[in-house]
Design a protein around this motif. Structure first.
Motif, PDB file in Angstrom:
ATOM      1  N   ALA B 364       1.169  -0.940   0.345  1.00 57.48           N
ATOM      2  CA  ALA B 364      -0.155  -0.019   0.121  1.00 57.48           C
ATOM      3  C   ALA B 364       1.177   1.386   0.740  1.00 57.48           C
ATOM      4  CB  ALA B 364      -0.915   0.039   0.997  1.00 57.48           C
ATOM      5  N   PRO B 365       0.292   2.342  -0.876  1.00 53.19           N
ATOM      6  CA  PRO B 365       1.381   3.583  -0.645  1.00 53.19           C
ATOM      7  C   PRO B 365       1.258   3.856   1.038  1.00 53.19           C
ATOM      8  CG  PRO B 365      -0.334   3.463  -2.314  1.00 53.19           C
ATOM      9  CD  PRO B 365      -0.743   2.314  -1.526  1.00 53.19           C
ATOM     10  N   ARG B 366       1.940   4.324   0.699  1.00 47.02           N
ATOM     11  CA  ARG B 366       2.925   5.156   2.135  1.00 47.02           C
ATOM     12  C   ARG B 366       1.645   5.968   3.264  1.00 47.02           C
ATOM     13  NH1 ARG B 366       6.151   9.572   3.817  1.00 47.02           N
ATOM     14  NH2 ARG B 366       6.517   9.318   6.441  1.00 47.02           N
ATOM     15  N   GLY B 367       1.213   6.523   2.047  1.00 50.61           N
ATOM     16  CA  GLY B 367       0.325   7.403   2.619  1.00 50.61           C
ATOM     17  C   GLY B 367      -0.903   7.272   3.273  1.00 50.61           C
ATOM     18  N   ALA B 368      -1.734   6.289   2.567  1.00 46.48           N
ATOM     19  CA  ALA B 368      -2.564   5.545   2.405  1.00 46.48           C
ATOM     20  C   ALA B 368      -2.779   4.728   3.957  1.00 46.48           C
ATOM     21  CB  ALA B 368      -2.513   4.488   1.050  1.00 46.48           C
ATOM     22  N   ARG B 369      -1.287   4.079   3.884  1.00 46.12           N
ATOM     23  CA  ARG B 369      -1.036   2.852   5.238  1.00 46.12           C
ATOM     24  C   ARG B 369      -1.099   3.643   6.434  1.00 46.12           C
ATOM     25  NH1 ARG B 369       3.356   0.190   3.349  1.00 46.12           N
ATOM     26  NH2 ARG B 369       4.092   1.675   3.804  1.00 46.12           N
ATOM     27  N   ALA B 370      -0.215   5.281   6.118  1.00 54.88           N
ATOM     28  CA  ALA B 370      -0.722   5.925   8.082  1.00 54.88           C
ATOM     29  C   ALA B 370      -2.075   6.773   7.786  1.00 54.88           C
ATOM     30  CB  ALA B 370       0.391   7.439   6.549  1.00 54.88           C
TER      31      ALA B 370
END
Lengths: 145, 443
Positions: B364-370
């Protein structure tokens, strides 16, 4: 399409479709009578089926709310059958007070026999002169004086 | 028949309650929440009647339920105007058609599970020795039989366990005038369907109808609990919905969603003791995930209010649990950690799906994971609590794992599945979701 995007599609598809039990989708179309009978027997496997639940139901119909009933069965060790018999009796005889005659340490509990108004004895010999108020499905309900 | 009447009554009573909490709620999520709130309100009504020493009757309980519903309706009518759907543009017609096809598959899964759950009376040991037993005992007594719960020979029935499900069973018996367990397996199915409706509604609003439908299908193996008659189904419905609404509330600064989350957390704690742990897990997760806005944890106060009556009753009547008694064995247990880990791994239900979730987290993209920090932390903490209980269990640890882990590991699976799909859906579609597009700078 990038590899990462392909992987994302794969994971989403796997999550969506990977947990579906496709065999069970046919259950509504099948004749379920055999499995219904099997699951009805499930709580009372082995020697207990079908008579023990029938006996308990008969005891329920003969007794009333608040009656104190001790349960006596062939199993005399807690983890080797007695616990099941006691718990099952507690379910069928809900509203009555059900007492075990064997403790978790397999000790015999005569005080519970003395405290009971009734003794539900299933496949157990009865003492001479016992006042039997019900016989059903391999068991007897004895009323203590 | 009485089960059907009971369930319909709960949905009807719960609709105004859901709207009182969030006047803007619509669609599938509203129907799902209606049942959850209705069953929760019934539990609280019967519990409070029992604490007041007032016997239950079908008339009294139904009248009080309708009274609460009427009060909720008044509150709902005085609430704020419904929000416009923030997703804006209408969904692609092709996506709508595809969503209907996916929904059809989910419906088939629900129907088949319904046939399985009702093929016979609930058959498991935990039904007739715990949940069904209590429902029956309380129905016979027309109240909570505290003497039964306190009885020294009845500790097998776990007298410390909360009573939401048994009180719902008793309600069905009250309406029918007789105890009949034949159709009680429907309750678990309806709890599961309620959660699926919540998943569908929330994700459809967030990511479009196709993703909403896919998320509901993906959640179905976990939401439709195979443990017929047990309280795990209701718990994971309340717990899953709670975490999803809290997720929405934190991501979108949505006070109504936070209210839903807090209330559902309190009701989850009314199902099993694991629900109490979830309140702690959610609170810690809010503090850790929301760092700059950690005070949002205060919004969980309704959960504390909802658990107060049972907690007080349990204390007053000295109803003890049986976990943690083996704390002295912790050093020994830690020496056998590989064996414990092996038991956890081999009894994990749907291992392929858990592996897919792990892979999804990694790609998953880092921003989405955050953006999914809260759900990931809350779920991880809850699972960690369960493992901690195993380490101090008074029972044989492998036996305890084998007889419970396949059930309890699913408690937080649905919000995890939803979080992973929410993270990956925009990547899969080559776009960006509304919620992550609105992601706050601190993400």
């Amino acid at each position: 399409m990038s590899l990462r995007r392909l992987a994302a599609v794969g994971v989403v598809l796997l999550l969506a479709l990977g947990g579906v039990d496709y065999r069970s989708l046919a259950v509504p179309l099948l004749d379920r009578s055999a499995i219904a009978a099997e699951m009805a027997r499930e709580p009372d496997r082995g020697i207990w089926w079908p008579d023990y639940p029938r006996f308990l139901q008969a005891v329920r119909e003969r007794t009333g709310p608040g009656d104190v009933i001790a349960v006596v069965v062939p199993a005399t060790r807690w983890d080797y059958g007695y616990a099941y018999a006691y718990y099952r009796a507690s379910y069928f005889l809900a509203g009555r007070q059900v007492l075990p005659v064997t403790g978790r340490d397999d000790r015999f509990l005569p005080e519970n026999l003395r405290a009971a108004r009734y003794i539900a004895a299933w496949h157990r010999p009865l003492p001479p002169g016992a006042h039997v108020v019900l016989r059903a499905a391999g068991g007897a309900l004895v009323e203590r004086p | 028949m009485s089960v059907l009447v009971a369930l319909m009554t709960l949905v009807a009573a719960g609709l105004p309650m859901a709207l009182a909490v969030d006047r803007g709620m619509r669609g599938p999520a509203l129907v799902g929440m209606a049942f959850l709130y209705g069953s929760g309100a019934l539990y609280l009504i019967e519990l409070l009647l029992a604490l007041a020493g007032l016997p239950w009757s079908a008339l009294l309980v139904t009248a009080l339920l309708l009274l609460v519903a009427a009060a909720a309706l008044l509150l709902a009518r005085r609430g704020v105007e419904p929000r416009k759907d923030p997703s804006g543009a209408a969904a692609d017609p092709a996506h709508k058609r595809a969503a209907r096809f996916v929904d059809l598959l989910t419906l088939l899964v629900v129907i088949s599970q319904g046939f399985v759950a009702t093929v016979a009376s609930p058959w498991s040991w935990d039904f007739w020795a715990i949940w069904g037993l209590k429902g029956r005992v309380f129905f016979e007594a027309r109240t909570i039989d505290w003497r039964f719960l306190e009885g020294r020979w009845n500790d097998f029935a776990h007298p410390d366990y909360p009573l939401l499900l048994p009180l719902n069973y008793a309600h069905a018996a009250l309406l029918g005038g007789i105890w009949d367990e034949r159709w009680l397996g429907v309750y678990g199915l309806v709890f599961g369907v309620s959660l699926l409706l919540v998943v569908h509604g929330l994700l459809a609003e967030e990511c479009g109808p196709l993703i909403g439908a896919v998320a509901a299908l993906a959640a179905s193996p976990f939401a439709l609990s195979p443990w017929v008659g047990l309280a795990d189904g209701p718990l994971l419905a309340f717990a899953g919905a709670a975490l999803l609404f809290l997720r929405r509330g934190l991501l979108r600064d949505d006070p109504a969603a936070l209210r839903h989350g807090a209330l559902l957390l309190g009701l989850a704690a009314g199902c099993k003791n694991e629900g109490l742990a979830l309140i702690v897990a959610a609170a810690v997760a809010i503090v850790l995930a929301e760092r700059r806005r950690w005070r949002r944890v205060v919004s969980l106060w309704p959960a504390i209010l909802l658990i107060a009556p049972w907690t007080m009753a349990r204390t007053l009547h000295h109803l003890q649990g049986d976990t943690g008694g083996g704390i002295a064995q912790l050093p020994e247990r830690l020496r056998h950690l590989p064996e414990i880990v092996r038991a956890l791994a081999t009894t994990l239900p749907y291992p392929l799906l858990w592996a897919a979730m792990m892979i999804g987290l990694l790609i998953a993209p880092r921003g989405a994971r955050a953006g999914e920090r809260f759900v990931l932390m809350a779920a991880s903490l809850q699972l960690a609590f369960y493992v901690a209980v195993y380490l101090v269990t008074p029972f044989g640890v492998v036996w305890h794992i084998e007889t419970s882990w396949p059930r309890i590991a699913t408690h937080v699976a649905v919000p995890l599945v939803v979080a992973v799909i929410a993270m990956l859906a925009p990547l899969a579609a080559g776009s960006q979701t509304l919620v992550h597009a609105e992601a706050r700078p601190d993400l």
